[in-house]
Design an enzyme around this catalytic site. Sequence first.
Site, PDB file in Angstrom:
ATOM      1  N   SER A   1       0.827  -1.194   0.000  1.00 48.90           N
ATOM      2  CA  SER A   1       0.000   0.000   0.000  1.00 48.90           C
ATOM      3  C   SER A   1       0.870   1.256   0.000  1.00 48.90           C
ATOM      4  O   SER A   1       1.723   1.428  -0.862  1.00 48.90           O
ATOM      5  CB  SER A   1      -0.944  -0.040   1.207  1.00 48.90           C
ATOM      6  OG  SER A   1      -1.922   0.961   1.132  1.00 48.90           O
ATOM      7  N   LEU A   2       0.684   2.139   0.983  1.00 52.35           N
ATOM      8  CA  LEU A   2       1.464   3.365   1.043  1.00 52.35           C
ATOM      9  C   LEU A   2       2.952   3.080   1.193  1.00 52.35           C
ATOM     10  O   LEU A   2       3.795   3.860   0.743  1.00 52.35           O
ATOM     11  CB  LEU A   2       0.974   4.242   2.198  1.00 52.35           C
ATOM     12  CG  LEU A   2       1.668   5.588   2.389  1.00 52.35           C
ATOM     13  CD1 LEU A   2       1.481   6.483   1.177  1.00 52.35           C
ATOM     14  CD2 LEU A   2       1.170   6.277   3.653  1.00 52.35           C
TER      15      LEU A   2
END
Length: 675
Positions: free
Chosen positions: A351-352
Amino acid sequence: MSTEGQQQEQLSQSDLSPSSNSSSSFEIIDMDAASLYEPVSPHWFYCKIIDSKETWIPFNAEDSHRLEEAYGSEKDCNGKVVPTDGGRYDVHLGERMRYAVYWDELASEVRRCTWFYKGDKDNKYVPYSESFSQQLEETYMLAVTLDEWKKKLESPNREIIILHNPKLMVHYHPVAGSDEWGSVPTEQGRPRTVKRGVENISVDIPCGEPLKIDHLVFVVHGIGPACDLRFRSIVQCVNDFRGVSLNLLQTHFKKAQEQQQIGRVEFLPVNWHSPLHSTGVDVDLRRITLPSINRLRHFTNDTILDVFFYNSPTYCQTIVDTVASEMNRIYKLFLQRNPNFKGGVSIAGHSLGSLILFDLLTNQKDPLENNDSEKALCTDRDLQEMGIPLGPRKKILNYFKNGENTEGINKSNQQSALGRNLPVLSEKIKDCNSIDGAGNDEYLDISIGQASVKYPRLIYKPDIFFAFGSPIGMFLTVRGLKRIDPNYKLPTCKGFFNIYHPFDPVAYRIEPMVVPDVEFEPMLIPHHKGRKRMHLELREGLTRMSMDLKNNVLSSLRMAWKSFTRAPYPALQATEAAAAEEPEPEPEPVPEKPSDVPAGDSPVANKEAASINVGMLNGGQRIDYVLQEKPIESFNEYLFALQSHLCYWESEDTVLLVLKEIYQIQGIFLDQPAQ
């Protein structure tokens, strides 16, 4: 009683009473009884707090053996440290404590276990303390040797343990509310089963991990402190990922393991969430947070706001500094503990975390690459000697430091050449007319549109960058990047794989930014069992069947229409006969939806998809790789959207792709499936 009766009674008593001549026979009996006793085999456990409960987990067989050897080698265990769990934990024998090596974690109690009792709630066996286990073992030895059972012991908690026989040993709770006379506890209440030896309890003891480490992978998490639907930390999720990899090495690299060509891949977590939220920002947020819907607001502050933190120049610097420094620190510590390690290093982000790694990698510099712009830079001392004031000096130095020749946009081999069609977002935010230099001179990175930060240098060059459920493509687009130059590649990393689940709401593709004019599907990741999932094969078969049926119906209708409209005139018959000799055009197939039959289903399609040129970002290989959804997931895409974003930690298909690409660097390939 008659005289004869008295003589018989005396004779029987003399037979039962021991004599000097019968002592040897008793010794033989005792020796036979003692030979039935065998000392208990200890196994080492450690205690973890899981769901607010103490859970005792066994060490793997190899670690327990090493701990037992260290325990028996010397009487004094103080100062003795034994590495366990593949070197990720150290056990201090004297303290009986287990400490994490590479990350912060509460220390765990360690115990040499021989006797166990069944718990009340989860029916898992709990080990007694080492001192009380020794008392139980001594009592058990006497009972076996003398063949005298129904032995009763009282534990330090005033609980009663009764050894009825070798197969029936029970543990009673103390009776609550003893009277004023201080009555002793009795064996009332519901008894709990007592077992001797780890082999008599239902517990899975892993065999252990290969000692040889072939490759090191750092794993960076995304938003929030939890990484899956069970709200587990990055450490626990990476443990699952590592466990899946060990199983797949045994099943899919069996030949290489048998030939001792490979050992294992080590996965180590990198945590940046805790350092970020320890800066005091949580206190500031709590001060301005509304009191309503408290749980939802707390969840937002702890997770979703991480995205906004990363877009802030101040906290973005904190995040990239933490990630880089942690990976450098862990790498140095790993080399100290594994001096014979000769393998490579890769990085993975979820993800991030994948976006953080991508920004970090795009701003690395190859130490072997000549940088002419750095040779031409002036130092502050040089500018001072020219009589330039402090403010303008700072502006000039920052310009050379952060700008570094904007013509680098057109140089595809530098980190600022992600795209030739990139619009210049801004040269400066702060007005350069200030002379005192007291203001904040903030720039925007002209290459990727990210707020300018000083990106740290990694002390190694990663071989491959794996992105799981990554929003990199979306962030680059929002920053204003329209295209990635096909010749661009990460300065210090050769490989880049964008891996995602088809229903992941956070994941975005990368390849359309490299080849925007061509529409093509991502590479379909093969199922780890060697075939496509059954429901996808069924869907493909039904689609082909419907197409064949449609074509057959259209062909039959066309022939029937021709025979029905055939004219009786010879001239028309000759014309129709000539037309019949010409081949009929095949009906055009209806285009299939990408989600129905993804690319890579057949060997031909897979070969054609792999041959698409998507630039040098992954060394000429494909970049986007999509997982196959499970049958239950295909019923409702929205229902499994969140789960799809968190599925990678236990996905065999994901782990197998990672292992395959890592070991291909060493010239080691998957076992060929049996024909």
